[in-house]
Structure formats: structure tokens, C-alpha cells
Design a protein around this motif. Structure first.
Motif, PDB file in Angstrom:
ATOM      1  N   ASN A  31      -0.610   8.095  12.434  1.00 53.02           N
ATOM      2  CA  ASN A  31      -0.002   9.214  13.161  1.00 53.02           C
ATOM      3  C   ASN A  31      -0.957   9.662  14.257  1.00 53.02           C
ATOM      4  O   ASN A  31      -2.078  10.086  13.980  1.00 53.02           O
ATOM      5  N   VAL A  32      -0.531   9.552  15.507  1.00 54.03           N
ATOM      6  CA  VAL A  32      -1.421   9.803  16.635  1.00 54.03           C
ATOM      7  C   VAL A  32      -1.812  11.270  16.713  1.00 54.03           C
ATOM      8  O   VAL A  32      -2.952  11.602  17.067  1.00 54.03           O
ATOM      9  N   SER A  33      -0.908  12.179  16.398  1.00 51.47           N
ATOM     10  CA  SER A  33      -1.188  13.614  16.516  1.00 51.47           C
ATOM     11  C   SER A  33      -2.140  14.111  15.434  1.00 51.47           C
ATOM     12  O   SER A  33      -3.072  14.880  15.703  1.00 51.47           O
ATOM     13  N   THR A  34      -1.926  13.683  14.202  1.00 47.23           N
ATOM     14  CA  THR A  34      -2.711  14.206  13.079  1.00 47.23           C
ATOM     15  C   THR A  34      -3.909  13.329  12.732  1.00 47.23           C
ATOM     16  O   THR A  34      -4.856  13.787  12.081  1.00 47.23           O
ATOM     17  N   GLY A  35      -3.880  12.066  13.148  1.00 44.24           N
ATOM     18  CA  GLY A  35      -4.952  11.144  12.785  1.00 44.24           C
ATOM     19  C   GLY A  35      -4.803  10.562  11.391  1.00 44.24           C
ATOM     20  O   GLY A  35      -5.603   9.711  10.972  1.00 44.24           O
ATOM     21  N   LYS A  36      -3.783  10.999  10.658  1.00 40.47           N
ATOM     22  CA  LYS A  36      -3.565  10.465   9.312  1.00 40.47           C
ATOM     23  C   LYS A  36      -2.895   9.101   9.396  1.00 40.47           C
ATOM     24  O   LYS A  36      -2.107   8.835  10.299  1.00 40.47           O
ATOM     25  N   ARG A  37      -3.202   8.250   8.432  1.00 37.68           N
ATOM     26  CA  ARG A  37      -2.628   6.919   8.458  1.00 37.68           C
ATOM     27  C   ARG A  37      -2.247   6.470   7.052  1.00 37.68           C
ATOM     28  O   ARG A  37      -2.712   7.029   6.054  1.00 37.68           O
ATOM     29  N   LYS A  38      -1.382   5.460   7.033  1.00 35.08           N
ATOM     30  CA  LYS A  38      -0.895   4.937   5.760  1.00 35.08           C
ATOM     31  C   LYS A  38      -1.029   3.423   5.767  1.00 35.08           C
ATOM     32  O   LYS A  38      -0.643   2.758   6.733  1.00 35.08           O
ATOM     33  N   LEU A  39      -1.582   2.883   4.690  1.00 39.27           N
ATOM     34  CA  LEU A  39      -1.668   1.442   4.522  1.00 39.27           C
ATOM     35  C   LEU A  39      -0.300   0.926   4.084  1.00 39.27           C
ATOM     36  O   LEU A  39       0.217   1.341   3.053  1.00 39.27           O
ATOM     37  N   ILE A  40       0.306   0.045   4.881  1.00 43.04           N
ATOM     38  CA  ILE A  40       1.665  -0.395   4.533  1.00 43.04           C
ATOM     39  C   ILE A  40       1.756  -1.881   4.206  1.00 43.04           C
ATOM     40  O   ILE A  40       2.767  -2.322   3.675  1.00 43.04           O
ATOM     41  N   ALA A  41       0.728  -2.658   4.535  1.00 48.14           N
ATOM     42  CA  ALA A  41       0.770  -4.094   4.201  1.00 48.14           C
ATOM     43  C   ALA A  41      -0.621  -4.570   3.838  1.00 48.14           C
ATOM     44  O   ALA A  41      -1.486  -4.721   4.709  1.00 48.14           O
ATOM     45  N   ASN A  42      -0.832  -4.785   2.544  1.00 42.16           N
ATOM     46  CA  ASN A  42      -2.099  -5.320   2.041  1.00 42.16           C
ATOM     47  C   ASN A  42      -1.784  -6.355   0.974  1.00 42.16           C
ATOM     48  O   ASN A  42      -2.209  -6.261  -0.167  1.00 42.16           O
ATOM     49  N   PHE A  43      -1.004  -7.351   1.382  1.00 41.62           N
ATOM     50  CA  PHE A  43      -0.589  -8.398   0.461  1.00 41.62           C
ATOM     51  C   PHE A  43      -1.646  -9.507   0.445  1.00 41.62           C
ATOM     52  O   PHE A  43      -2.575  -9.524   1.256  1.00 41.62           O
ATOM     53  N   LYS A  44      -1.496 -10.413  -0.469  1.00 41.76           N
ATOM     54  CA  LYS A  44      -2.410 -11.544  -0.580  1.00 41.76           C
ATOM     55  C   LYS A  44      -2.503 -12.279   0.757  1.00 41.76           C
ATOM     56  O   LYS A  44      -1.495 -12.510   1.423  1.00 41.76           O
ATOM     57  N   GLY A  45      -3.717 -12.616   1.161  1.00 41.04           N
ATOM     58  CA  GLY A  45      -3.895 -13.338   2.416  1.00 41.04           C
ATOM     59  C   GLY A  45      -3.898 -12.399   3.605  1.00 41.04           C
ATOM     60  O   GLY A  45      -4.303 -11.236   3.522  1.00 41.04           O
ATOM     61  N   SER A  46      -3.396 -12.899   4.729  1.00 44.54           N
ATOM     62  CA  SER A  46      -3.441 -12.176   5.993  1.00 44.54           C
ATOM     63  C   SER A  46      -2.179 -11.331   6.201  1.00 44.54           C
ATOM     64  O   SER A  46      -1.065 -11.765   5.890  1.00 44.54           O
ATOM     65  N   ASN A  47      -2.368 -10.117   6.735  1.00 40.90           N
ATOM     66  CA  ASN A  47      -1.271  -9.220   7.114  1.00 40.90           C
ATOM     67  C   ASN A  47      -1.487  -8.869   8.589  1.00 40.90           C
ATOM     68  O   ASN A  47      -2.492  -8.221   8.921  1.00 40.90           O
ATOM     69  N   SER A  48      -0.594  -9.273   9.475  1.00 42.67           N
ATOM     70  CA  SER A  48      -0.904  -9.143  10.901  1.00 42.67           C
ATOM     71  C   SER A  48       0.344  -8.981  11.755  1.00 42.67           C
ATOM     72  O   SER A  48       1.479  -9.049  11.274  1.00 42.67           O
ATOM     73  N   ALA A  49       0.096  -8.763  13.069  1.00 45.91           N
ATOM     74  CA  ALA A  49       1.104  -8.778  14.144  1.00 45.91           C
ATOM     75  C   ALA A  49       2.294  -7.850  13.904  1.00 45.91           C
ATOM     76  O   ALA A  49       3.450  -8.274  13.987  1.00 45.91           O
ATOM     77  N   PRO A  50       2.072  -6.540  13.649  1.00 47.73           N
ATOM     78  CA  PRO A  50       3.214  -5.642  13.427  1.00 47.73           C
ATOM     79  C   PRO A  50       4.009  -5.397  14.712  1.00 47.73           C
ATOM     80  O   PRO A  50       3.443  -5.275  15.799  1.00 47.73           O
ATOM     81  N   ALA A  51       5.332  -5.338  14.586  1.00 42.79           N
ATOM     82  CA  ALA A  51       6.227  -5.029  15.708  1.00 42.79           C
ATOM     83  C   ALA A  51       7.343  -4.128  15.197  1.00 42.79           C
ATOM     84  O   ALA A  51       7.988  -4.442  14.199  1.00 42.79           O
ATOM     85  N   TRP A  52       7.578  -3.006  15.883  1.00 41.37           N
ATOM     86  CA  TRP A  52       8.583  -2.033  15.456  1.00 41.37           C
ATOM     87  C   TRP A  52       9.991  -2.460  15.871  1.00 41.37           C
ATOM     88  O   TRP A  52      10.191  -2.962  16.977  1.00 41.37           O
ATOM     89  N   SER A  53      10.941  -2.187  15.003  1.00 43.97           N
ATOM     90  CA  SER A  53      12.350  -2.292  15.401  1.00 43.97           C
ATOM     91  C   SER A  53      12.673  -1.109  16.306  1.00 43.97           C
ATOM     92  O   SER A  53      12.015  -0.064  16.256  1.00 43.97           O
ATOM     93  N   PRO A  54      13.692  -1.220  17.161  1.00 44.37           N
ATOM     94  CA  PRO A  54      14.009  -0.132  18.088  1.00 44.37           C
ATOM     95  C   PRO A  54      14.362   1.187  17.410  1.00 44.37           C
ATOM     96  O   PRO A  54      14.172   2.254  18.015  1.00 44.37           O
TER      97      PRO A  54
END
Length: 416
Positions: free
Chosen positions: A214-237
Motif C-alpha cells: 500500500n503506497v499511502s500507508t507503507g503496509k504490505r502483504k505477502l501474497i505469493a511465497n510458493f515453492k520455487g520462484s514467485n515472479s512477474a506480477p501483473a494486475w488485471s484491469p
């Protein structure tokens, strides 16, 4: 025709260098008068407005000595007509008793002699640059019919020594604020459609994992920590889903994941390396990079899964797809004779054109009005954060933070 313009001293440390080249380039001639009261400011409002307009590629400056005037002054337009100006912007900056500033402006059609309206803002001192960007947005929209992007933001990553930082800055590269600093790599920042969050990949856990920040608050959430690599996030519209690249099943594969986290759903059953997803603006398709043909090329697949369609056929190494918000253009990086160049393709016609003369371009991202691209490159031996018009005729080097500049991403329209 080749012309180089330099806009100097927008602040004590800011400089924009705008290179204009091309035959038959049409630009609107505009004059931005010095705002009354701006002489007391370290950052001159009229110069910020003019720099925004010129960087867009749609305008050229007509310098006319007008004397002191503000938004309430009815200008004498004959001198402006003789100088070739089509439009004039005037304004004022007044410091209020509470320390804030009252910013006002007016736009004139010089050819028709008509008042084109204006606006006023009361802002804190720290928001004076943003007020100038909003003035430029108004002028741009009035004179082109397209929405201006000067009050939007960009995100990018720098590496200085062993320290990585994720920055959020104004669209001109100024006013950069650090969102995250880490001794481990930070990659692939991506703005959410509402502009409130950034998804990115961090190696703080000594492996790539995906956070939503969250850019305003600086808080963040871990959403992908699966086995191996987790990369290249892209938002749906709609901001509800992220397309990500996971290696949990072996190899790099595309998955869809709720923006709130949870169990991902595999998009394509493939033994190839599939990565770098990018949603189409209608959310119906996902563009991505795959080696399924033997070398990296850009493909498209329905967002619900299904048949895969190859998109790029020119060149043997094409990566980093980005799709314009109007759905008309695909930007990507192609390796040509051993160097990496930014290309723009018409999705309707399939014709692609290299738009740079640099050799280390990376990570293109469209402005939300689909008229400009931001990208990272090297220029004269230095790392550079650049914008370009889609035809490559107008480029501007932004005033980014020092160090190795990587992976810029342009945020959505400003939401008051």
C-alpha cells in the motif's frame, strides 16, 4: 529536421533534456507566461507546466515578453499571434496566511481570442509541483482532446552498491519518495489499477516472493511465497487478480492469483518457460513471453485459458510486453544484432518499429493515456530513465535517482 531543446533550472537540481527529431512533426505552439508571484518560489510553476507540455511531444514553446500578468488579466494577443502562438496560459501563486498556496490559471485561444477557462487549487507547499502538473493536464486536454498524464506517478527501482530501493515519483521523475529499501533485489514493480498499491518481487527471503504494498500507508502483504520462484506480477484491469509466474510445478509457468492471496490457478498447461504476463485493457487476454518456439517470443492467451496465439514474428528474441490502455499498441524489447531496442507494434496491423537509437533498453510501460512510454536504458554511458512518444520522435530524460535505474512502471490516472 533535427532539433534539440534544453529546459533548464526548473529547480536548483532539475534538468530536462528533450530531443525532438523527425520530418513533418506537428506541434501546437504555446506560450506559458510567468505566473504572478512565482518569483518567490524555488520551483517556478510556469516552467514546470511548459516542461510537461514539451515532454508530451504535442507542444513547442513560443517565447514572448509579456510582462507581469495573472489569470485575471485580459492579454493583448496581437504580439502572440505575430510570434506564432496558438495558445496562452497565465496564472498566479499566492501564499495564504496559513502557509498554503492559492494557485490559479487561465488558458486563452490566441487565434480566436477566446477564454478557454481555468481552475484554482489551494495546496500545501509540498504540493506545488503537483498543482503545476494539474495545470498542464488541463491545458493538454483542452488543446488535444486527450487526457493529460502529468499528475500521474511512476515507480522504478535503483541499485546503488548493494542497496536496492523502490521509488515512487511524479511522472516527470521529480519528487521521488522511497517506498522500500533492501539489501536484496527488488524487481518487477506493477501499479494496481486504482493507483493505491504496488505489487513487486522481493528477494528478502533469499528467494523471489511477491508482495502487494500500500503506497499511502507503507503496509504490505505477502501474497505469493510458493515453492520455487514467485515472479512477474501483473494486475488485471479490475484489480481483483494478479497474473504471476511460478515455478512450483517445475519450470516457469503462468498462474492467476487473487490479489488478496490464496491458491493460484494455472493458466496454461505447457512444458515451455512462460513468463512476463501483461493483461489486455479489457481483461480478456494475457500477453506473455514464451520459449515454446525455441527462442523468446510474445504470445497471447485468453484470460480464462485456451488456445495460445503467437504475436511477434520479427526478430529472434522479443521480451517485456506492455499493452497500451487503448488496446492499440504493444511495446516490447527486441534483441537486434546483439543490442536491446524498444519496439512498438500496431496490434491491428502487426507492424513493429524500433523507436530508439540506444542499445540497452528495458521494461517499457505506457502512460495511462496511451501516448507515451517510460523505459530504462543507457545513454552516453549513464543509466537513464526516459520517456518517448510512440513514434520515437520526442524523447525526454527524466530526473531519476542516481545509480542503476531499472524497471519503471507508469501508474494510472490521478484520482482526486
Amino acid at each position: 529536421m533535427v532539433c534539440t531543446l534544453a529546459l533548464m533550472a526548473l529547480s536548483s537540481h532539475a534538468q530536462f533534456k528533450i530531443d525532438v527529431s523527425g520530418v513533418g512533426l506537428t506541434q501546437l505552439p504555446v506560450t506559458v507566461a510567468a505566473f504572478k508571484g512565482q518569483e518567490a518560489l524555488s520551483q517556478k510553476m510556469s516552467e514546470i507546466v511548459l516542461a510537461d507540455l514539451q515532454r508530451s511531444g504535442q507542444f513547442r514553446a513560443i517565447n514572448v515578453a509579456l510582462g507581469v500578468m495573472d489569470e485575471s488579466t485580459k492579454p493583448e494577443l496581437s504580439a502572440l499571434r505575430q510570434a506564432g502562438a496558438d495558445a496562452l496560459a497565465t496564472g498566479s501563486v499566492t501564499k495564504l496566511a496559513d502557509g498554503r498556496f492559492d494557485v490559479r490559471f487561465r488558458l486563452w485561444d490566441v487565434v480566436k481570442g477566446q477564454d478557454q477557462g481555468g481552475q484554482g487549487f489551494v495546496v500545501a507547499a509540498l504540493d506545488l509541483r503537483m498543482a503545476a502538473h494539474r495545470v498542464a493536464d488541463y491545458i493538454y486536454e483542452k488543446l488535444t482532446g486527450d487526457k493529460g498524464v502529468f499528475s500521474t506517478r511512476i515507480a522504478y527501482v535503483t541499485k546503488v552498491g548493494a542497496r536496492f530501493q523502490l521509488w515512487v515519483a511524479d511522472a516527470d521523475g521529480e519528487n521521488a519518495q522511497s517506498a522500500l529499501a533492501s539489501p536484496e533485489p527488488i524487481i518487477s514493480p506493477a501499479w494496481s489499477p486504482d493507483g493505491n498499491q504496488l505489487a513487486y518481487v522481493s528477494f528478502e527471503s533469499r528467494k523471489p516472493v511477491i508482495y502487494v504494498h500500500n503506497v499511502s500507508t507503507g503496509k504490505r502483504k505477502l501474497i505469493a511465497n510458493f515453492k520455487g520462484s514467485n515472479s512477474a506480477p501483473a494486475w488485471s484491469p479490475d484489480g481483483k487478480t494478479l497474473a504471476v509466474t511460478l515455478s512450483r510445478d517445475g519450470g516457469s509457468q503462468l498462474f492467476l492469483l487473487s490479489a488478496a492471496g490464496g491458491e493460484p490457478r494455472r493458466l496454461i498447461q505447457s512444458s515451455s518457460i512462460d513468463t512476463e504476463p501483461a493483461f489486455s485493457p479489457d481483461g480478456q487476454s494475457i500477453y506473455f513471453v514464451s520459449d515454446r518456439g525455441g527462442a523468446p517470443q510474445i504470445y497471447k492467451v485468453p484470460a480464462v485459458g485456451g488456445n495460445v496465439e503467437r504475436i511477434t514474428f520479427t526478430g529472434t528474441y522479443n521480451i517485456s510486453p506492455a499493452v497500451s490502455a487503448d488496446g492499440r499498441w504493444l511495446a516490447y524489447v527486441s534483441r537486434v544484432s546483439g543490442v536491446f531496442k524498444l519496439h512498438v507494434m500496431s496490434l491491428a496491423g502487426g507492424t513493429a518499429t524500433a523507436i530508439t537509437d540506444t542499445v540497452a533498453d528495458e521494461s517499457p510501460s505506457f502512460s495511462p493515456n496511451s501516448k507515451l512510454l517510460v523505459y530504462a536504458t543507457q545513454q552516453q554511458g549513464r543509466e537513464a530513465l526516459m520517456t518517448s512518444t510512440l513514434d520515437g520522435r520526442v524523447k525526454a530524460r527524466l530526473n531519476g535517482q542516481g545509480g542503476d535505474i531499472r524497471e519503471p512502471h507508469w501508474g494510472p490516472f490521478f484520482k482526486p
